[in-house]
Design a protein around this motif. Structure first.
Motif, PDB file in Angstrom:
ATOM      1  N   ALA A  54      54.184 -13.528  81.204  1.00 56.09           N
ATOM      2  CA  ALA A  54      53.872 -12.099  81.290  1.00 56.09           C
ATOM      3  C   ALA A  54      52.911 -11.625  80.205  1.00 56.09           C
ATOM      4  O   ALA A  54      52.405 -10.502  80.265  1.00 56.09           O
ATOM      5  CB  ALA A  54      55.159 -11.285  81.214  1.00 56.09           C
ATOM      6  N   GLY A  70      53.370  -7.668  78.558  1.00 57.01           N
ATOM      7  CA  GLY A  70      53.241  -7.220  79.939  1.00 57.01           C
ATOM      8  C   GLY A  70      52.310  -6.027  80.021  1.00 57.01           C
ATOM      9  O   GLY A  70      52.027  -5.356  79.012  1.00 57.01           O
ATOM     10  N   THR A  71      51.848  -5.735  81.212  1.00 53.61           N
ATOM     11  CA  THR A  71      50.877  -4.656  81.374  1.00 53.61           C
ATOM     12  C   THR A  71      51.462  -3.284  81.083  1.00 53.61           C
ATOM     13  O   THR A  71      50.738  -2.369  80.690  1.00 53.61           O
ATOM     14  CB  THR A  71      50.320  -4.671  82.812  1.00 53.61           C
ATOM     15  OG1 THR A  71      51.420  -4.602  83.738  1.00 53.61           O
ATOM     16  CG2 THR A  71      49.525  -5.944  83.063  1.00 53.61           C
ATOM     17  N   GLU A  72      52.783  -3.116  81.261  1.00 53.36           N
ATOM     18  CA  GLU A  72      53.409  -1.822  81.026  1.00 53.36           C
ATOM     19  C   GLU A  72      54.270  -1.809  79.767  1.00 53.36           C
ATOM     20  O   GLU A  72      55.005  -0.853  79.522  1.00 53.36           O
ATOM     21  CB  GLU A  72      54.269  -1.423  82.231  1.00 53.36           C
ATOM     22  CG  GLU A  72      53.487  -1.308  83.524  1.00 53.36           C
ATOM     23  CD  GLU A  72      54.381  -0.881  84.682  1.00 53.36           C
ATOM     24  OE1 GLU A  72      55.422  -0.261  84.426  1.00 53.36           O
ATOM     25  OE2 GLU A  72      54.038  -1.171  85.832  1.00 53.36           O
ATOM     26  N   ALA A  73      54.181  -2.851  78.958  1.00 53.24           N
ATOM     27  CA  ALA A  73      55.037  -2.948  77.775  1.00 53.24           C
ATOM     28  C   ALA A  73      54.556  -2.019  76.668  1.00 53.24           C
ATOM     29  O   ALA A  73      53.378  -1.661  76.595  1.00 53.24           O
ATOM     30  CB  ALA A  73      55.057  -4.386  77.266  1.00 53.24           C
ATOM     31  N   ARG A 250      61.527  -7.127  86.231  1.00 55.55           N
ATOM     32  CA  ARG A 250      60.593  -6.211  85.572  1.00 55.55           C
ATOM     33  C   ARG A 250      60.952  -6.052  84.094  1.00 55.55           C
ATOM     34  O   ARG A 250      60.065  -6.001  83.231  1.00 55.55           O
ATOM     35  CB  ARG A 250      60.605  -4.854  86.266  1.00 55.55           C
ATOM     36  CG  ARG A 250      59.639  -3.860  85.632  1.00 55.55           C
ATOM     37  CD  ARG A 250      59.610  -2.548  86.371  1.00 55.55           C
ATOM     38  NE  ARG A 250      58.752  -1.589  85.687  1.00 55.55           N
ATOM     39  CZ  ARG A 250      58.612  -0.321  86.049  1.00 55.55           C
ATOM     40  NH1 ARG A 250      59.250   0.140  87.102  1.00 55.55           N
ATOM     41  NH2 ARG A 250      57.820   0.487  85.351  1.00 55.55           N
ATOM     42  N   THR A 253      59.763  -9.181  82.196  1.00 56.27           N
ATOM     43  CA  THR A 253      58.315  -9.355  82.055  1.00 56.27           C
ATOM     44  C   THR A 253      57.616  -8.214  81.344  1.00 56.27           C
ATOM     45  O   THR A 253      56.541  -8.400  80.764  1.00 56.27           O
ATOM     46  CB  THR A 253      57.665  -9.537  83.438  1.00 56.27           C
ATOM     47  OG1 THR A 253      57.996  -8.404  84.278  1.00 56.27           O
ATOM     48  CG2 THR A 253      58.162 -10.815  84.099  1.00 56.27           C
ATOM     49  N   SER A 254      58.201  -7.018  81.373  1.00 56.14           N
ATOM     50  CA  SER A 254      57.524  -5.867  80.771  1.00 56.14           C
ATOM     51  C   SER A 254      58.330  -5.173  79.684  1.00 56.14           C
ATOM     52  O   SER A 254      57.802  -4.345  78.955  1.00 56.14           O
ATOM     53  CB  SER A 254      57.189  -4.838  81.859  1.00 56.14           C
ATOM     54  OG  SER A 254      58.371  -4.216  82.351  1.00 56.14           O
TER      55      SER A 254
END
Length: 340
Positions: A54, A70-73, A250, A253-254
């Protein structure tokens, strides 16, 4: 994966932020089998675990390199160690190369792959994913999930009882039993018949155990037993199982668990009778805490029939234990649900 195996013991320094507004913090960054572990350089305790598949590079080509789990972390990690940066880029490229490309699967291959994924999802993945996610969650994330679960519980029970003096007494009791700032004991007005616990050290107890008792010993016993249950089974596991596979993935990964994932968990928790704690384990913990087990036993079963072992083998039988709190604190605690 060869690209991963050659880096499994690689370590370097880095600067970590757990939120965008936090100050940067020095950490030790280490590759493991499937995660990147960020640890405190002094205590060596793990602060965060990032799933390797991720991880995203936020500033390609720039130095120091900036990565996120992750992209939204909301976490970020700055690295200027070129070996570590190269290792992360190599692993990310290798993982990207293993992802299926659109249009590559056809006919029987597509059908066979789909059946395999479904079989894994049905028989292995859910439990394995939940347990792996639980094993890598940092303490701050666990506490945040616990507070989100508490919000859903309070949808049914109402807000926890609070008064300045009563809340002070509860905090002091939690510190005495478990150490400073390691537990949050809350008294609920309704909906809970006994006691329960949530991730992050939160212990919930029904109001009758402060209003109908002659002292704080039964309340302390309930808190002690909930801590034993939390030690026997990670309290994050039932939360993640309720949240479901998609939400858990989710989170892994985030670092984000969707708000909707905990809807309805309050009903589950309030109906759960909790794990049974063996009498010998309970008695050992009561003895270590310097706490009499008989008040707890009678509070759970006034007849004493179901809790006879805790009564007869009370480790403090015949002794005068040190008071758990001043009488004034106990009086304030008994009024915690009636004066607000």
């Amino acid at each position: 994966m060869t690209a991963l195996k050659q880096y499994t013991r690689l370590e370097s320094g880095g600067l970590w932020r757990d939120t965008p507004t936090s100050q940067r913090r020095e950490v030790i960054v280490a590759f493991r089998e499937a995660t990147l572990v960020l640890s405190d350089p002094k205590s060596e305790s793990a602060l965060s675990h990032w799933s390797l598949p991720a991880i995203e590079r936020l500033n390609p080509g720039e130095l120091p390199a900036l990565f996120a789990p992750g992209t939204e972390a909301i976490e970020t990690l700055e690295l200027d160690d070129r070996d570590m940066i190269a290792a992360l880029e190599t692993v990310r490229s290798a993982l990207a190369g293993q992802r299926p490309k659109p249009g590559r699967l056809r006919g029987g291959l597509l059908g066979g792959g789909t059946l395999l994924v479904l079989a894994l999802a049905a028989f292995w993945l859910p439990d394995a994913l939940v347990r792996h996610t639980a094993s890598v969650l940092p303490a701050a994330t666990r506490a945040a999930i616990g507070q989100a679960a508490l919000a859903d519980v309070q949808r049914l029970t109402g807000s926890a009882c609070t008064t300045p003096l009563g809340s002070f007494a509860l905090t002091a009791l939690g510190d005495k039993l478990f150490g400073p700032h390691r537990a949050q004991i809350l008294i609920l007005r309704e909906g809970l018949s006994g006691s329960a616990h949530l991730p992050g050290g939160t212990i919930l107890i029904a109001r009758r155990f402060v209003e109908d008792e002659g002292g704080p010993e039964a309340l302390a016993g309930l808190a002690l037993m909930e801590r034993l249950r939390a030690e026997a089974q990670d309290p994050i596991l039932p939360v993640l199982k309720h949240a479901g596979l998609t939400a858990t993935f989710r989170l892994l990964t985030s670092g984000i668990l969707p708000d909707s994932a905990l809807a309805g968990y309050g009903e589950v928790l309030l109906q759960d009778k909790g794990l049974a704690v063996p009498d010998d384990v309970a008695l050992a913990r009561f003895k270590a805490a310097g706490l009499s087990s008989a008040p707890y036993a009678y509070a759970i079963d006034p007849s004493g029939e179901a809790t006879i072992a805790l009564i007869e083998a009370d480790p403090l039988a015949g002794l005068v234990p040190e008071p758990l709190m001043p009488d004034s604190d106990w009086v304030s605690l008994q009024d915690i649900c009636t004066t607000n």
